[in-house]
Design an enzyme around this catalytic site. Structure first.
Site, mmCIF file in Angstrom:
data_model
loop_
_atom_site.group_PDB
_atom_site.id
_atom_site.type_symbol
_atom_site.label_atom_id
_atom_site.label_comp_id
_atom_site.label_asym_id
_atom_site.label_seq_id
_atom_site.Cartn_x
_atom_site.Cartn_y
_atom_site.Cartn_z
ATOM 1 N N GLY A 12 -63.986 -15.582 -131.813
ATOM 2 C CA GLY A 12 -64.602 -15.191 -130.452
ATOM 3 C C GLY A 12 -65.557 -16.333 -130.094
ATOM 4 O O GLY A 12 -65.148 -17.513 -130.443
ATOM 5 N N CYS A 13 -66.528 -16.008 -129.329
ATOM 6 C CA CYS A 13 -67.417 -16.994 -128.692
ATOM 7 C C CYS A 13 -67.924 -17.975 -129.761
ATOM 8 O O CYS A 13 -68.586 -17.490 -130.774
ATOM 9 C CB CYS A 13 -68.571 -16.439 -127.891
ATOM 10 S SG CYS A 13 -69.712 -17.523 -127.286
#
Length: 182
Positions: A12-13
């Site tokens: 993810g981020c």
């Protein structure tokens, strides 16, 4: 004598992943960047389109005498949704995929074994979709992405997304956190 190893994760981020791995005893450096795509020297703006093939990743260097690869892997799997394809929370696209870019065949084998163990023990209620790929060229992200949480803790994303992840991580892995951060 230190035994420095390197692994590259996408979960993810990269701001969230970086913040977690920076707190772990034995981790010497965490660098946010991009890997796994076809665009040379991608920019963050290009990555956000989802058309580069790259994932947002962190390159983690750690001392294997202080923290084992299995411990690093378990932290990776327990701090993101490894059952969600190309999505982490509100972040959607292949750039947010769950991926382990291994640097050695041994890392690949250990990652496969960890996925089998987590699957056999039914740790997650859905199948793990984490991609295993050989590490390719790592492109360091722009400077403002480095050390993001530490430099921007009061920004809304940090307060409402990263801090809760760190709190959850600290509850489950307190013994793995660098003592100066406790």
């Amino acid at each position: 004598m230190m035994n420095i190893q390197k692994i590259t994760f996408g979960s993810g981020c990269f701001w969230c992943t970086e913040a977690i791995f920076q707190t772990i005893k034995g981790v010497k450096s965490v660098t946010s960047g991009y890997m796994g795509g076809h665009t040379k020297n991608p920019t963050y703006e290009q990555i956000c389109t989802g058309n580069t093939g790259h994932a947002e990743v962190v390159e983690v260097e750690y001392d294997a005498n202080e923290v084992s690869f299995d411990e690093i892997l378990l932290i990776f799997f327990k701090t993101h949704d490894a059952t969600s394809l190309n999505r982490q929370g509100n972040d959607v696209g292949t750039q947010y995929r769950s991926v382990i870019f291994y640097h050695t065949d041994e890392q690949k084998q250990q990652a496969e074994a960890m996925i089998k163990t987590l699957t056999d023990e039914q740790v997650f209620n859905k199948p793990i979709v984490t991609e295993l790929s050989p590490a390719s060229e790592f492109y360091k992200a722009e400077d403002y992405h480095q050390n993001y949480f530490a430099d921007n803790a009061n920004k809304p994303y940090c307060a409402f997304v990263i801090q809760p992840k760190l709190n959850k991580f600290a509850k489950e892995f307190k013994e793995k956190i660098k003592p100066e951060l406790l």
